[in-house]
Write an enzyme that holds these catalytic residues in place. Structure first.
Site, mmCIF file in Angstrom:
data_model
loop_
_atom_site.group_PDB
_atom_site.id
_atom_site.type_symbol
_atom_site.label_atom_id
_atom_site.label_comp_id
_atom_site.label_asym_id
_atom_site.label_seq_id
_atom_site.Cartn_x
_atom_site.Cartn_y
_atom_site.Cartn_z
ATOM 1 N N GLY A 1 0.837 -1.198 0.000
ATOM 2 C CA GLY A 1 0.000 0.000 0.000
ATOM 3 C C GLY A 1 0.869 1.244 0.000
ATOM 4 O O GLY A 1 2.039 1.212 -0.408
ATOM 5 N N SER A 2 0.307 2.334 0.495
ATOM 6 C CA SER A 2 1.008 3.613 0.444
ATOM 7 C C SER A 2 2.163 3.662 1.449
ATOM 8 O O SER A 2 2.185 2.914 2.436
ATOM 9 C CB SER A 2 0.016 4.730 0.763
ATOM 10 O OG SER A 2 -0.549 4.485 2.041
ATOM 11 N N CYS B 1 1.771 0.648 -8.819
ATOM 12 C CA CYS B 1 2.897 1.107 -7.998
ATOM 13 C C CYS B 1 4.107 1.373 -8.882
ATOM 14 O O CYS B 1 4.956 2.200 -8.554
ATOM 15 C CB CYS B 1 3.225 0.074 -6.929
ATOM 16 S SG CYS B 1 3.415 -1.570 -7.613
ATOM 17 N N GLU C 1 5.728 -3.306 0.865
ATOM 18 C CA GLU C 1 5.688 -2.993 -0.572
ATOM 19 C C GLU C 1 4.902 -1.700 -0.710
ATOM 20 O O GLU C 1 3.678 -1.716 -0.788
ATOM 21 C CB GLU C 1 5.002 -4.121 -1.353
ATOM 22 C CG GLU C 1 5.683 -5.471 -1.238
ATOM 23 C CD GLU C 1 6.967 -5.572 -2.056
ATOM 24 O OE1 GLU C 1 7.277 -4.633 -2.813
ATOM 25 O OE2 GLU C 1 7.648 -6.592 -1.929
ATOM 26 N N GLY D 1 2.812 2.224 5.358
ATOM 27 C CA GLY D 1 4.045 1.562 5.792
ATOM 28 C C GLY D 1 4.664 2.234 7.005
ATOM 29 O O GLY D 1 5.221 1.576 7.884
#
Ligand code: NAD
Length: 510
Positions: free
Chosen positions: A242-243, A298, A264, A247
């Site tokens: 995700g963003s 991404c 990720e 994270g």
């Protein structure tokens, strides 16, 4: 107005697909999580969510399943994943179509996502016979030293809306052959494709026969339910996609309890077009990388550095591609660019374009297309010529915006290329060996993915996938990414009649 958006009754088709895929109607007709399609912006389902108490029970059950599954020989575990791959082949069209409905991907990309799931199943089946460790030379006579790899435990998977099914499968296929159980919290924006994957996996489980109950489970809900997974002491590894904002929250919480993480996160991917580049090839790669998936990958190409000697040969052609690209319903094969996921994505795109213009950007495209649906956000992709790399170029805006900048000196371009927080994917377009090798070398691209003469997006599952810096440092999918899903033990066996100590230490007791 693009009439293709209005041709299909999306809600009815969603229900038909879910029925074909074997999803129980009760799980998506009377729940508390409203599920929308970006195709028309309308609500298509109400999905049942889990409470924190449910989550604890689900994790407990997964832990019990793990304790049995870890004792099943790895090649037999691979058989379950092989069957899952077969089921995916059978339901590829239905699942791919559901991805298009729920995430807004054009048909070939919806199907491509399911193909990626099939590919990782094949990879994991092979891997199930190759979970090997090293035998290492020991300094002591009559000794043998080796490493063994053991199952780890319950693997938590948190996934983003833009790869609603593939990311889970990358994690699940590997985790399962490695002897783990999986608990998956999909994006709250894409719960239906998750329910469909669960139903397809259930068919594989049935054919397999005696797998423990609870081997793969879903946790439906928003970030709060994800936090239960992150904080559970029964989950030794969380793979979170995700963003970078997510994270930053998840990483420290996992570190606090010494759990493993595979992060990720966001990307701000760039390409460099050098004087010798094959411009036809570069043009196609840039167009797909920047406009494909409506800029919601991404690995989407977001920044482009073009050498001044080829700028006028490339950029006008690129602009033409931007103005002529077909934007429309992702349920029709005629469109190359589908909708943005929702209004916040639209607002973010507007904000970035406004800021870019204020900082000297010259914008081609970027307009909203009227489809007659107030809540559907179809955008002309935007190409923005920027005088230099300033905000908002340095941040990821999850929308189809490509910032183009002119360069004269390769070192300068490389420096700007690396001068952002994220470090996911990168490309160079050149026929010059020195530039290509430099880009791939220790002082070249600082990203987890560095390509020559192909775009930044569309990675194959065989390589390790992930990025550096604010992209989080995690690796999943191919190569030796499986090692993160297992625990390693170093074993030394003494088959001599003496007890020599390492490093020549003596410790003789009476
Ligand atoms: P997001 O960060 O909003 O949400 C991702 C997931 O994290 C969702 O399931 C959400 O519920 C969960 N989440 C959010 N905060 C959490 C928290 N505090 N604790 C636990 N769970 C939490 O991202 P998104 O909008 O769905 O996806 C787009 C972003 O994902 C982009 O930044 C994109 O670059 C990134 N992405 C990265 C990769 C990669 O492999 N690097 C792949 C796909 C998407």
């Amino acid at each position: 107005m693009d009439s293709s958006v209005n041709k299909i009754d999306v809600k009815r088709e969603t229900a038909e697909l879910l029925e074909k895929l074997g999803v129980e109607a009760s799980s998506y007709t009377s729940g508390d999580l409203a599920s929308f399609t970006p195709v028309t912006g309308e609500q298509i389902a109400s999905v049942k969510t889990h409470s924190a108490a449910d989550a604890e029970k689900i994790i407990d059950k997964a832990d019990e399943a793990f304790r049995q599954w870890r004792l099943v020989p790895a090649p037999k575990r691979g058989e379950l994943v092989r069957l899952f791959g077969e089921e995916l082949r059978q339901y590829k069209n239905e699942l791919g179509r559901l991805v298009s409905i729920e995430a807004g991907k054009i048909p070939s990309e919806g199907l491509g996502e399911v193909q990626e799931m099939i590919d990782i199943c094949d990879f994991a089946v092979g891997l199930s016979r190759q979970l090997y460790g090293l035998t290492i030379a020991t300094e002591r006579p009559g000794h043998r030293m080796m490493e063994t790899w053991h199952p780890l435990g319950v693997v938590g998977v948190i996934s983003a809306f833009n790869f609603p099914v593939a990311v889970w499968s990358w994690n699940a296929a590997l985790a399962l052959v490695c002897g783990n159980a999986v608990v998956w919290k999909p994006s709250e924006k894409t719960p239906l494709t998750a329910l469909a994957c669960d139903a397809i996996f259930a068919r594989a489980l049935k054919r397999f026969g005696d797998a423990p109950e609870g081997l793969s489970q879903l946790l439906i809900g928003d970030r709060a339910i994800g936090e239960v997974l992150v904080d559970s002491p029964k989950v030794p590894l969380v793979s979170a996609t995700g963003s970078t904002r997510m994270g930053r929250e998840v990483g420290p919480r996992l570190a606090k309890r010494f759990a493993r993480s595979i992060l990720e996160l966001g990307g701000n991917n760039a390409g460099i077009v050098c004087p010798s580049a094959d411009l036809d090839m570069a043009l196609r790669a840039i167009a797909f990388g920047a406009m494909g998936t409506a800029g919601q990958r991404c690995t989407t190409l977001r920044r482009l550095f073009v050498h001044e000697s080829v700028y006028d040969a490339l950029v006008p052609r690129l602009k033409k591609a931007y103005t002529s690209v077909s934007v429309g319903s992702p349920l029709e094969t005629s469109a190359l660019v589908g909708p943005l996921i929702d209004k916040p994505a639209f607002d973010n795109m507007q904000k970035a374009l406004k800021e870019a213009a204020a900082n000297g950007g010259i914008i081609t495209g970027g307009e909203r297309i009227d489809t007659g649906h107030a809540d559907a956000y179809y955008m002309k992709p935007a190409l923005v010529e920027m005088p230099k790399q300033v905000s908002p170029v340095t941040e990821e805006t999850f929308a189809p915006i490509l910032y183009v900048m002119k360069y004269s000196d390769f070192d300068e371009a490389l420096r700007d290329h690396n001068a952002v927080g994220a470090g996911l994917s990168s490309s160079i377009f050149t026929l010059n060996l020195q530039e290509a090798e430099r880009f791939l070398g220790p002082d070249g691209s600082d990203c987890g993915i560095a390509n020559v003469n192909i775009g930044t997006s569309g990675a194959e599952i065989g390589g390790a996938f992930g990025g550096e810096k604010e992209t989080g440092g995690g690796r999943e999918s191919g190569s030796d990414a499986w090692k993160a899903y297992m625990r390693r033990a170093t074993n030394t066996i003494n088959y001599s009649k003496a007890l020599p100590l390492a490093q020549g230490v003596s410790f003789d007791i009476e």
